[in-house]
Design a protein around this motif. Sequence first.
Motif, PDB file in Angstrom:
ATOM      1  N   ALA A 112       8.698  13.839 -22.115  1.00  0.00           N
ATOM      2  CA  ALA A 112       9.114  15.197 -22.621  1.00  0.00           C
ATOM      3  C   ALA A 112      10.555  15.473 -21.843  1.00  0.00           C
ATOM      4  O   ALA A 112      11.419  15.966 -22.529  1.00  0.00           O
TER       5      ALA A 112
ATOM      6  N   PHE B 124      11.475  22.041 -24.091  1.00  0.00           N
ATOM      7  CA  PHE B 124      11.091  20.414 -23.947  1.00  0.00           C
ATOM      8  C   PHE B 124      11.062  20.222 -22.498  1.00  0.00           C
ATOM      9  O   PHE B 124      10.047  19.498 -21.656  1.00  0.00           O
TER      10      PHE B 124
ATOM     11  N   CYS C 201       3.099  14.017 -26.470  1.00  0.00           N
ATOM     12  CA  CYS C 201       2.954  14.249 -24.979  1.00  0.00           C
ATOM     13  C   CYS C 201       1.972  15.444 -24.652  1.00  0.00           C
ATOM     14  O   CYS C 201       1.288  15.288 -23.842  1.00  0.00           O
ATOM     15  N   SER C 202       1.985  16.628 -25.541  1.00  0.00           N
ATOM     16  CA  SER C 202       1.053  17.458 -25.414  1.00  0.00           C
ATOM     17  C   SER C 202      -0.289  17.244 -25.511  1.00  0.00           C
ATOM     18  O   SER C 202      -1.103  17.600 -24.599  1.00  0.00           O
TER      19      SER C 202
ATOM     20  N   CYS D 112       8.298  22.131 -20.359  1.00  0.00           N
ATOM     21  CA  CYS D 112       7.085  21.617 -20.402  1.00  0.00           C
ATOM     22  C   CYS D 112       7.055  19.960 -19.605  1.00  0.00           C
ATOM     23  O   CYS D 112       5.954  19.882 -18.960  1.00  0.00           O
ATOM     24  N   GLY D 113       8.014  19.339 -19.627  1.00  0.00           N
ATOM     25  CA  GLY D 113       8.101  18.078 -19.106  1.00  0.00           C
ATOM     26  C   GLY D 113       8.048  18.193 -17.500  1.00  0.00           C
ATOM     27  O   GLY D 113       7.057  17.635 -16.900  1.00  0.00           O
TER      28      GLY D 113
ATOM     29  N   TRP E  92       7.083  15.628 -28.796  1.00  0.00           N
ATOM     30  CA  TRP E  92       6.509  16.808 -27.741  1.00  0.00           C
ATOM     31  C   TRP E  92       5.028  16.755 -28.016  1.00  0.00           C
ATOM     32  O   TRP E  92       4.285  16.791 -27.232  1.00  0.00           O
TER      33      TRP E  92
END
Length: 430
Positions: free
Chosen positions: A396, A300, A242-243, A303-304, A239
């Motif tokens: 994500a 998760f 990705c962030s 956020c994705g 994560w």
Amino acid sequence: MSARFFRFSLSPTDLLRDAVYRRLWTSILISSFGGQVTMLALPLTAAVLLHAAPIQMGFLTAMETIPFVLFALPTGVWLDRVRKLPVYVIGELSVACTVVTVPLAWWLGWLSIDWLYVVGFVIGAVNTTAGSAAQIVLTQIVPRTRLVEAHAKNALATSAAEVSGPGAAGALIKITGAPIALLADALLLLISASILRGVQVRETPSKKNPPFWPALREGIAFVRGHKLLRTTACCVGVWQMCSQAAAVVQILFATRRLGLSARGVGLSYVALGMGTVAASAIGHRLARRIGPGPTFVLGFGICGAAWLLLAMAPVSAYGVVVYAMMLLMYGFGAVFIFINFLSMRQSVTPTRMLGRMTSTMRWLILLPAGPGALLGGWLGEHFGLRSALDFAGVTALLLALIAWRLPVIRSVKILPSVHAEAVTPYASDQ
């Protein structure tokens, strides 16, 4: 807020009725307001004042994570041998001194992207030690059975800053310029440090400690031998990748595609605060209802979906609305992830291992952050800003699906205890 107000408005069992925790919470609230200034002013200084390219923005973000890779593991051994509160206080003061160098360098005509790299590295180095110490201080103040509640309230403090902070930071940046606005962060950090000095914790570091390298290996072995710790660390590490990939292009997308000014970006970030406030308010109750594990996974997915939403945003006024919606959803998901992640890992760790566990976990989850930032910058530079957001969003969502299929996470309906996993070599160690 006064103690009288808290006594009048809170339930009899609320954590904020405790004077020691209330002092810690107030410090977090004040330093979070300062953090909002830095969160906007540093990248805006790079993007607008220094005209940084996407790959340079990626390097700037990566510089804050490199110290975790270099120093986190030895820091954990050291923290288990010293008092944590002084480390926390000195960390606040050190960050204040560091951010002051940006307006000073700008005033002297020395400011460059390389200088911002140095500032980012120093801030990351301080957060490697002081950030871990801050997490451990909370366990010295709050019973472990109430850690989810405590982390939710801490998130509420940062959320309050995120609601009003970005708009105020954007206005301050517009009036004074991004470099000068960092002086406000330094002042707030000094106030936060002065409040922290009054926090009373009982802590007596052990005078008999194993040699450094065996102690370091013991901390790594503890995390490796605990299925819940190593699984959640892997998930949050992905994560983080990705962030960071999304973070390096978000402000560029807002300023160069949507045409937002510094003040407009600041106002948009109010939505981030609204998302974190909402998630902080319901996060503790949701975790009690469906469990810390499922709530963790839900974060998760949220956020994705947020990153994919921005990747599809039109370049118009509707795109600005989508940008704010992405920030709101991201704030919601990130709170769900971290209040449960921090609570689960602290609840299963013996006191004598907290420093090494915290630093080892932070090291593991931030290892992918630097590559994620560089990847996001590279994708943004070569394939367009939306490509980095697509990567972050799809990855994500896949992470959420995989994490949900893991019984070690999905089955966590209540906070586990130190004795939860008999297979770990330290599970019965008090």
